[in-house]
Write a protein that holds these residues in place. Structure first.
Motif, PDB file in Angstrom:
ATOM      1  N   GLY A 308       0.936  -1.181  -0.046  1.00 22.22           N
ATOM      2  CA  GLY A 308      -0.009   0.033  -0.100  1.00 22.22           C
ATOM      3  C   GLY A 308       0.706   1.369  -0.068  1.00 22.22           C
ATOM      4  N   VAL A 309       2.184   1.020   0.092  1.00 16.96           N
ATOM      5  CA  VAL A 309       2.798   2.351  -0.026  1.00 16.96           C
ATOM      6  C   VAL A 309       3.841   2.279  -1.262  1.00 16.96           C
ATOM      7  N   GLY A 310       3.664   3.377  -2.254  1.00 15.53           N
ATOM      8  CA  GLY A 310       4.296   3.310  -3.562  1.00 15.53           C
ATOM      9  C   GLY A 310       5.599   3.999  -3.600  1.00 15.53           C
ATOM     10  N   MET A 311       5.714   5.021  -2.737  1.00 18.81           N
ATOM     11  CA  MET A 311       6.518   5.989  -2.630  1.00 18.81           C
ATOM     12  C   MET A 311       6.821   6.671  -1.196  1.00 18.81           C
ATOM     13  N   LEU A 312       7.804   6.906  -0.829  1.00 20.99           N
ATOM     14  CA  LEU A 312       8.212   7.508   0.666  1.00 20.99           C
ATOM     15  C   LEU A 312       9.051   8.694   0.333  1.00 20.99           C
ATOM     16  N   ALA A 313       8.730   9.887   1.092  1.00 21.30           N
ATOM     17  CA  ALA A 313       9.269  11.163   1.200  1.00 21.30           C
ATOM     18  C   ALA A 313       9.945  11.265   2.460  1.00 21.30           C
ATOM     19  N   VAL A 314      11.192  11.685   2.586  1.00 18.07           N
ATOM     20  CA  VAL A 314      11.938  12.075   3.798  1.00 18.07           C
ATOM     21  C   VAL A 314      12.169  13.506   3.844  1.00 18.07           C
ATOM     22  N   LEU A 315      11.565  14.227   4.598  1.00 14.56           N
ATOM     23  CA  LEU A 315      11.485  15.598   4.671  1.00 14.56           C
ATOM     24  C   LEU A 315      11.490  16.272   6.049  1.00 14.56           C
ATOM     25  N   ASP A 316      11.451  17.596   6.058  1.00 10.79           N
ATOM     26  CA  ASP A 316      11.461  18.280   7.395  1.00 10.79           C
ATOM     27  C   ASP A 316      10.001  18.319   7.799  1.00 10.79           C
ATOM     28  N   PRO A 317      10.010  18.076   9.522  1.00  8.19           N
ATOM     29  CA  PRO A 317       8.734  17.960   9.807  1.00  8.19           C
ATOM     30  C   PRO A 317       7.786  19.036   9.472  1.00  8.19           C
ATOM     31  N   ALA A 318       8.308  20.313   9.424  1.00 11.65           N
ATOM     32  CA  ALA A 318       7.378  21.412   9.318  1.00 11.65           C
ATOM     33  C   ALA A 318       6.893  21.376   7.717  1.00 11.65           C
ATOM     34  N   ALA A 319       7.550  20.485   6.783  1.00 13.60           N
ATOM     35  CA  ALA A 319       6.987  20.426   5.453  1.00 13.60           C
ATOM     36  C   ALA A 319       5.916  19.393   5.279  1.00 13.60           C
ATOM     37  N   ILE A 320       5.427  18.840   6.332  1.00 12.46           N
ATOM     38  CA  ILE A 320       4.432  17.654   6.162  1.00 12.46           C
ATOM     39  C   ILE A 320       3.123  18.074   5.758  1.00 12.46           C
TER      40      ILE A 320
END
Length: 373
Positions: A308-320
């Motif tokens: 069920g997960v096709g892509m993952l993004a690693v990002l600054d929490p403020a950008a969620i």
């Protein structure tokens, strides 16, 4: 045997060049729809041509390339004689690997090997590829259809492709940008995509199922459910990267062969680790039903399917929040599944250094959400 074939040894050997020419004629319109002014010469030449002067606008352009196929998912397309979506899978497998580094795809070429050229079928496959290219802003600049009698059965085929993209050197995404405390955001898949189908096919066979069967949990016959095309992430992700929150996206991971843990580990810096919380989502029914029919648990198949997960993004929490809002506009659900840590970690059951990348470590923890809620 046709008398003309007797005087044409290549035709007598099983290769129909006239059928190949007919297939090219049938696909021309769909291919042309993907091409802008940077494509020179159209199709039919020995090489596809793309005007690279557009790269002059870059300060330091870096080219990104990717090549892939759709694996044994083609066997299901062949089994139910449905070929209009398998091209989407090819584009998803190839082009969505380009956007992972932050690159804009420029062009793609495809390769179809078949036992016998059926012009209408080849044109249908290519139309799907072309539609995927159009949706991702990628020019389909060429390809090859090869007829391999005696190697492949008349109704068998395989397809692969390669793409090239470009990105500014200082805009490259990857492990070097990832920081302690970054959030890991999962982006929903459309289903199985195009990975793990050797296991899918084994389960279907061993359970005595047919691809035409109706299963209570599915609204369509089994084969059609399994052929749900790969979700294409490129266009919304490029819009995200161009948005004000774009610089706060540090890495992307395309969840393909190897599952969630192995693919996320590839884009984390050495020494970092993530625990992905299973309870943060419920895998779609297709995964639970197949696992159950195979006498397996969802945990058993974590290394084969995307769950069920096709892509993952690693990002600054403020950008969620802004990232989720943009993805939602594109019809893509997303949710936080974990956080990057660089401190001392538990030592057991982490996936690390996946596919040769000297990356971080990842494990899935907890229990899956209730599939009936």
């Amino acid at each position: 045997m046709d008398r003309a074939a007797i005087h044409d040894p290549y035709t007598a050997a099983g290769v129909d060049t006239a059928a190949g020419d007919r297939a090219v004629e049938l696909m021309k319109a769909s291919v042309a729809a993907t091409q802008g002014s940077q494509v020179l010469g159209g199709i039919g030449g020995f090489a596809g041509l793309w005007d690279a002067s557009a790269l002059k606008a870059y300060r330091r352009p870096v080219l990104a390339s990717s090549t892939d196929g759709v694996g044994t998912k083609v066997a299901i397309a062949q089994a139910i004689d449905k070929h209009d979506t398998i091209g989407h899978d090819l584009v998803g497998m190839v082009v969505d690997d380009i956007v992972v580094v932050g690159a804009t795809p420029l062009f793609l070429t495809d390769y179809i090997a078949c036992g016998s050229v059926v012009p209408e079928r080849i044109a249908e496959i290519v139309a799907g590829i072309a539609d995927g290219c159009r949706r991702t802003g990628t020019a389909l600049i060429g390809g090859e259809t090869a007829e391999h009698p005696d190697l492949l059965a008349p109704d068998e085929y395989d397809l692969a492709g390669a793409a090239v993209g470009a990105v500014e050197a200082d805009a490259l995404l990857g492990a070097a940008r990832v920081r302690d405390g970054d959030a890991v955001l999962a982006i929903a898949s459309s289903g199985l995509h195009a990975n793990g189908f050797s296991l899918v096919r084994r389960i279907v066979r061993d359970a005595g199922l047919r691809y035409t069967d109706r299963i209570d949990e599915f609204a369509a016959p089994l084969g059609e459910v399994l052929l749900e095309p790969t979700r294409l992430y490129t266009a919304p992700l490029l819009r995200l990267l161009a948005s004000p929150s774009g610089p706060d996206v540090h890495a992307l991971s395309h969840v393909t062969g190897g599952g969630i843990a192995a693919n996320l580990a590839r884009v984390l810096p050495a020494g970092s680790w993530v625990e992905v919380e299973r309870g943060s989502w419920t895998p779609p029914d297709v995964f639970a039903v197949l696992a159950d029919r195979g006498g397996l648990t969802l945990t058993d198949v974590e290394g084969a399917w995307n769950l069920g997960v096709g892509m993952l993004a690693v990002l600054d929490p403020a950008a969620i929040a802004p990232t989720q809002a943009l993805l939602q506009e594109a019809g893509m659900d997303s949710w936080v599944v974990g956080q990057v840590s660089t401190g001392q970690r538990p030592v057991a059951a982490f996936e690390q250094h996946a596919k040769g990348a000297a990356g971080g470590a990842v494990r899935l923890t907890g229990t899956w959400g209730d599939p009936h809620r």
